[in-house]
Design a protein around this motif. Structure first.
Motif, mmCIF file in Angstrom:
data_model
loop_
_atom_site.group_PDB
_atom_site.id
_atom_site.type_symbol
_atom_site.label_atom_id
_atom_site.label_comp_id
_atom_site.label_asym_id
_atom_site.label_seq_id
_atom_site.Cartn_x
_atom_site.Cartn_y
_atom_site.Cartn_z
ATOM 1 N N LEU A 831 29.483 -21.147 -8.109
ATOM 2 C CA LEU A 831 30.311 -22.358 -7.915
ATOM 3 C C LEU A 831 30.794 -22.488 -6.470
ATOM 4 O O LEU A 831 31.470 -23.441 -6.125
ATOM 5 C CB LEU A 831 31.515 -22.338 -8.866
ATOM 6 N N GLY A 832 30.448 -21.469 -5.674
ATOM 7 C CA GLY A 832 30.822 -21.540 -4.253
ATOM 8 C C GLY A 832 32.190 -20.985 -3.971
ATOM 9 O O GLY A 832 32.738 -21.202 -2.884
ATOM 10 N N ILE A 833 32.777 -20.237 -4.919
ATOM 11 C CA ILE A 833 34.108 -19.645 -4.711
ATOM 12 C C ILE A 833 33.907 -18.255 -4.130
ATOM 13 O O ILE A 833 33.281 -17.403 -4.756
ATOM 14 C CB ILE A 833 34.897 -19.564 -6.035
ATOM 15 N N PRO A 834 34.394 -17.992 -2.932
ATOM 16 C CA PRO A 834 34.192 -16.697 -2.294
ATOM 17 C C PRO A 834 34.964 -15.604 -3.033
ATOM 18 O O PRO A 834 36.054 -15.835 -3.548
ATOM 19 C CB PRO A 834 34.732 -16.896 -0.867
ATOM 20 N N PRO A 835 34.388 -14.387 -3.120
ATOM 21 C CA PRO A 835 35.061 -13.273 -3.804
ATOM 22 C C PRO A 835 36.392 -12.930 -3.158
ATOM 23 O O PRO A 835 36.574 -13.083 -1.958
ATOM 24 C CB PRO A 835 34.070 -12.121 -3.659
ATOM 25 N N GLY A 836 37.338 -12.432 -3.982
ATOM 26 C CA GLY A 836 38.655 -12.035 -3.497
ATOM 27 C C GLY A 836 39.671 -12.064 -4.623
ATOM 28 O O GLY A 836 39.327 -12.224 -5.796
ATOM 29 N N PRO A 837 40.937 -11.921 -4.294
ATOM 30 C CA PRO A 837 42.008 -11.912 -5.311
ATOM 31 C C PRO A 837 42.010 -13.168 -6.178
ATOM 32 O O PRO A 837 42.511 -13.140 -7.296
ATOM 33 C CB PRO A 837 43.285 -11.810 -4.485
ATOM 34 N N ILE A 838 41.403 -14.223 -5.656
ATOM 35 C CA ILE A 838 41.379 -15.478 -6.406
ATOM 36 C C ILE A 838 40.643 -15.335 -7.744
ATOM 37 O O ILE A 838 40.964 -16.004 -8.721
ATOM 38 C CB ILE A 838 40.703 -16.598 -5.546
ATOM 39 N N TYR A 839 39.663 -14.427 -7.765
ATOM 40 C CA TYR A 839 38.885 -14.234 -9.003
ATOM 41 C C TYR A 839 39.798 -13.798 -10.155
ATOM 42 O O TYR A 839 39.707 -14.296 -11.273
ATOM 43 C CB TYR A 839 37.802 -13.169 -8.792
ATOM 44 N N LYS A 840 40.681 -12.825 -9.848
ATOM 45 C CA LYS A 840 41.585 -12.334 -10.914
ATOM 46 C C LYS A 840 42.501 -13.439 -11.393
ATOM 47 O O LYS A 840 42.752 -13.588 -12.608
ATOM 48 C CB LYS A 840 42.402 -11.146 -10.405
ATOM 49 N N LYS A 841 42.999 -14.234 -10.453
ATOM 50 C CA LYS A 841 43.894 -15.320 -10.852
ATOM 51 C C LYS A 841 43.170 -16.323 -11.748
ATOM 52 O O LYS A 841 43.716 -16.794 -12.745
ATOM 53 C CB LYS A 841 44.421 -16.029 -9.600
ATOM 54 N N ILE A 842 41.932 -16.626 -11.379
ATOM 55 C CA ILE A 842 41.159 -17.588 -12.187
ATOM 56 C C ILE A 842 40.929 -17.037 -13.600
ATOM 57 O O ILE A 842 41.149 -17.732 -14.602
ATOM 58 C CB ILE A 842 39.808 -17.910 -11.507
ATOM 59 N N PHE A 843 40.495 -15.757 -13.670
ATOM 60 C CA PHE A 843 40.229 -15.158 -14.983
ATOM 61 C C PHE A 843 41.502 -15.068 -15.826
ATOM 62 O O PHE A 843 41.472 -15.298 -17.039
ATOM 63 C CB PHE A 843 39.604 -13.761 -14.825
ATOM 64 N N ASP A 844 42.631 -14.733 -15.171
ATOM 65 C CA ASP A 844 43.900 -14.654 -15.910
ATOM 66 C C ASP A 844 44.273 -16.009 -16.481
ATOM 67 O O ASP A 844 44.711 -16.115 -17.641
ATOM 68 C CB ASP A 844 45.022 -14.144 -14.995
#
Length: 870
Positions: A831-844
């Motif tokens: 989806l073009g979202i770069p890896p980082g802390p954002i992944y955990k927030k999205i999954f949560d």
């Protein structure tokens, strides 16, 4: 043409069988090869139940099928034996054992049963073939005569059931009684006296054989006189030789399975079955016939048991130069009353407790034991017939017989061994009603083993037996698996005890079954790890191998000292009679059940009973084990065993326990039983306060009952996670205790440190989680609270949760627990979202949405992720 025939001198069983065969082959003609017995002929002439033709009335060349009943011997069908040389079909119905001159049949029904008439009755019953009251009466006559009115040892249950069926079909017992009544004429009384006066008894391998003879000019049936002789004298077997004008008749009768009369008389051209038979000879001197008869009997009667079969090995012995005081200590330690005395590794005599105690009384406790040993005591060899050992023990008043080979003691036979064997032989001989332990103690359970063990286990056990034979060891299946086998329950345990080097045996067995050995030299034991493929899945199990051991306790509740010994001593060291059973694996006696202590009787009576009165003094944890088996098996603890448990509590024996034994027994109790019932039983015997005095004051029983119901409910949910229900029950026991009381309890029962820490932490986590439980039914909050806890903590919470909390926990376990985002990190990259802390927030956030019933598909999760943060 079909003809039906039977043996010479037809009796009622032969006549009844001919009649029965006629019903099965209605076109056949009955032809007798000779005469009938006197009373059989009288019955036939009185009632004419069917037609019989003489041999000369039949064209033997036209016979296409020969039906032979009540014999399988070629010689016993007389002239009709010539038909067997022709091309014809032969059908055979018989109940006698096989012999060398058996008729070769195209079709046969031959079974070991009291009377052949019983076998035909069963055929009629299965095929619903109607029979008249006269036919039922004749069949009844055949059964009653052949089984001695159902009293002969050869009588089977099937014979009795057949008589019952015939009575329902109108069999007339008045007629049966009339024709079987044995009233002797004056001539017969004279013949009976002549036989009785001529009797000579021969003792052959412990079996009493009586042989008598008489002269009778007129030929007639005298088999009933042989029965009269058997009724008058006390003997195992009888042979009567009757000299007639042109022939000699031998009649045999047997009361013991060791003497097969039919087999013996086949050597004289006759036959019969195990209990009765006859033979007809040409003229010959009677003394020569008796000599020949005795010779044949000696060849046929082999000692059923020899010393090797009963002896105990290895033997506890004492060196000749040990003191009397030392010997007294050894006898007390091992619980024995007699010992062989050894000098330079050779047997020199026997010392008994009585002699030792008298010597001490006279102040001779420092004297050498060799000086007081009985050096002329009777000894036997391994191959000595058991009856000879019994005879000498009784006549010499000797309670203990060493079995010697090359001047070395290889085994011993005690008075108890002899008494048990004599009782079993008595039971076998008379087939009287008996307790289950005697009935089963000589039973072979190989068929049960094949039925209740898996194919892989059964094959391993047979392989172990063959290996034991090769190595000269005795190998036995022992323990709970034998108990469960007797109870017809499958068992996963395989415990083998070896009279020999257990580790060496395990190493050799592992090679044969392709297993891996894990030896424990300190304990003379080993485990074999065996892997198998079943239904495409690899599975593994352990086989425990141990050297036969005895043990003694230097003080109450101490750890036992263990030494190698015999299977009898090994079984004696066990906890309860129901667990002191063994099955021999050696190929010679594979499947032979061994029960020295009445374990089968206690299984039948559903009773838990200790083997000796100091059992709980030596190992008090057996008291907890008694309750475990009682609850697990539904057995009752015997009154005497209960008294011994209470005595051990009163004597404070449990205070002397060391090591983790108390913890191990408690965990097994909680794991294998309904804990609330078992803990209540502990309290009833005063055992609960031993674990901790505060336990009896708490609401322990009701809480454990609730915990048990909770665990049962969890099992219905098919949870994928494994949990230890026994630890949950242990935590329930600790729940209402203070912190210091918990520590005292865990310390008292010697819980391993890692388990102790885990249990305490789990209880604290459960208490905190219940206090922090959300007041509203928020799926997100419930998930957040419970997802960090292990399943054992959650189940513990269920036990103490309020109704609303229970519903929430159940909702978590059945619905929320398995909810996970369908998206993965790779999807977010796409989806073009770069890896980082954002992944955990999205999954949560995705998880929260899904917990609330939103985002039902992966596409919806993708849309949510695209719009996240906008």
């Amino acid at each position: 043409m079909q003809i039906i025939t039977t043996h010479l001198n037809a009796d009622f069983d032969a006549l009844a069988s001919c009649m029965a065969a006629k019903k099965l082959y209605p076109e056949a003609v009955v032809v007798l090869p000779g005469s009938m017995e006197k009373k059989v002929k009288l019955f036939f002439e009185t009632f004419k139940p069917f037609e019989i033709k003489k041999i000369k009335e039949v064209d033997l060349d036209k016979v296409k099928t020969l039906i032979v009943v009540d014999t399988r011997s070629v010689q016993r069908i007389g002239e009709l034996a010539q038909l067997l040389k022709k091309q014809l079909k032969v059908h055979l119905y018989d109940h006698h054992p096989k012999g060398e001159d058996d008729i070769k049949a195209d079709f046969e029904i031959t079974e070991q049963i009291g009377a052949l008439a019983s076998l035909f009755t069963e055929i009629f019953r299965k095929k619903n073939i109607p029979i008249t009251p006269l036919e039922a009466t004749l069949l009844c006559l055949g059964i009653y005569e052949e089984t001695g009115c159902l009293l002969f040892p050869s009588t089977t249950e099937r014979d009795v059931l057949s008589v019952a069926y015939l009575l329902k079909r109108g069999a007339n017992l008045n007629i049966v009684s009339q024709f079987l009544k044995e009233e002797l004429s004056r001539e017969e009384v004279s013949l009976l006296n002549e036989i009785l006066n001529s009797l000579q008894e021969h003792l052959i391998n412990g079996i009493r054989i009586n042989i008598g003879h008489a002269v009778k000019e007129e030929p007639q049936d005298i088999s009933h006189i042989a029965h009269k002789v058997m009724d008058i004298i006390d003997t195992d077997a009888l042979f009567v030789i009757i000299e007639m004008e042109d022939k000699i008749l031998i009649i045999g009768r047997s009361n013991t399975p060791q003497v097969d009369v039919g087999l013996i008389l086949t050597e004289f051209g006759g036959g019969g079955h195990r209990a009765a038979g006859s033979a007809t000879l040409k003229e010959k001197p009677v003394n020569l016939i008796i000599d020949e008869l005795v010779k044949v009997i000696k060849q046929q009667i082999k000692p059923e048991k020899v010393a090797r079969d009963l002896m105990t090995t290895p033997v506890i012995s004492v060196q000749w130069d040990r003191t009397i005081k030392e010997v007294e200590g050894m006898m007390t330690k091992y619980g024995i009353n007699a010992m062989p005395v050894i000098k330079n590794n050779k047997y020199i005599g026997v010392i008994t407790r009585g002699v030792v105690e008298k010597a001490i009384f006279h102040g001779l406790k420092q004297s050498r034991v060799g000086d007081f040993a009985t050096t002329d005591a009777y000894t036997a060899e391994e191959d000595t017939p058991l009856w000879e050992v019994e005879k000498n023990m009784v006549e010499l008043n000797q309670r203990f017989v060493p079995i010697v080979k090359d001047d070395k003691v290889v085994g011993v036979i005690t008075r108890t061994d002899i008494l048990r064997n004599l009782y079993e032989e008595l039971i076998k001989k008379f087939k009287i009603s008996k307790p289950v332990e005697v009935e089963e103690s000589s039973k072979n359970v190989a068929k049960l083993m094949k039925e209740f063990f898996s194919e892989e286990i059964y094959e391993i056990l047979t392989t172990a037996g063959k290996l034991a034979e090769e190595m000269g060891y005795g190998a036995y299946l022992v323990g709970g698996s034998v108990r469960d086998l007797i109870m017809r329950r499958p068992s996963p345990d395989v415990d083998i005890v070896v009279e020999g080097d257990g580790i060496a045996f395990a190493q050799e067995l592992s090679k044969k079954i392709d297993g891996k050995v894990i030896p424990h030299p300190r304990f003379a034991t080993a485990k074999i790890l065996k892997e198998i493929i079943r239904n495409g899945e690899k599975k593994s199990f352990y086989i425990d191998i141990a050297t036969a051991r005895t043990e003694y306790y230097e003080s109450p509740a101490a750890l036992p000292k263990v030494e190698t010994s015999s299977i009898k001593k090994d079984l004696y060291r066990r906890d309860f009679t129901i667990n002191a059973l063994a099955v021999k694996l050696n190929s010679k006696n594979f499947g032979l059940l061994i029960d020295f202590f009445g374990g089968q009787r206690d299984i039948k009576d559903k009773k838990i009973r200790v083997l000796h009165n100091l059992s709980f003094v030596e190992d008090p944890t057996r008291a907890i084990r008694a309750i475990r088996f009682s609850e697990k098996l539904g057995f009752k603890i015997s009154k005497h065993t209960e008294n011994l448990i209470k005595l051990a509590v009163k004597m404070s024996i449990f205070e002397k326990l060391k090591g983790p034994r108390l913890y191990e027994e408690l965990i097994l109790l909680l794991k294998e039983t309904q804990p609330h019932h078992s803990i209540k039983r502990l309290a009833d015997y005063g055992l609960l306060k031993i674990l901790h005095p505060s336990l009896e004051e708490k609401k322990l029983y009701s809480e454990l009952a609730r915990a048990y119901e909770t665990v049962q409910a969890m099992e219905l949910l098919f949870l994928k996670e494994k949990y230890r229900k026994e630890l949950i029950y242990l935590m329930v026991m600790l729940w209402n205790l203070e912190d210091h009381e918990r520590q005292e309890f865990l310390q008292k029962i010697c819980v391993p440190e890692n388990i102790k820490k885990e249990v305490i932490e789990n209880i604290i986590s459960a208490e905190k989680a219940l206090q922090a439980f959300p007041s509203e039914e928020s799926p997100v909050e419930i998930y957040t609270l419970l997802s960090s806890l292990n399943i054992e903590i959650i189940i513990l919470m269920m036990v103490y949760a309020q109704e609303q909390q229970k519903k929430a926990i159940s909702f978590y376990l059945t619905k929320l627990k398995e909810i996970k985002p369908l998206l993965r990190g790779e999807d977010l990259k796409t989806l073009g979202i770069p890896p980082g802390p954002i992944y955990k927030k999205i999954f949560d956030e995705i998880l929260k949405e899904k917990l609330q019933g939103r985002l039902l598909s992966k596409e919806e999760e993708i849309e949510f992720a695209k719009n996240f943060g906008k």
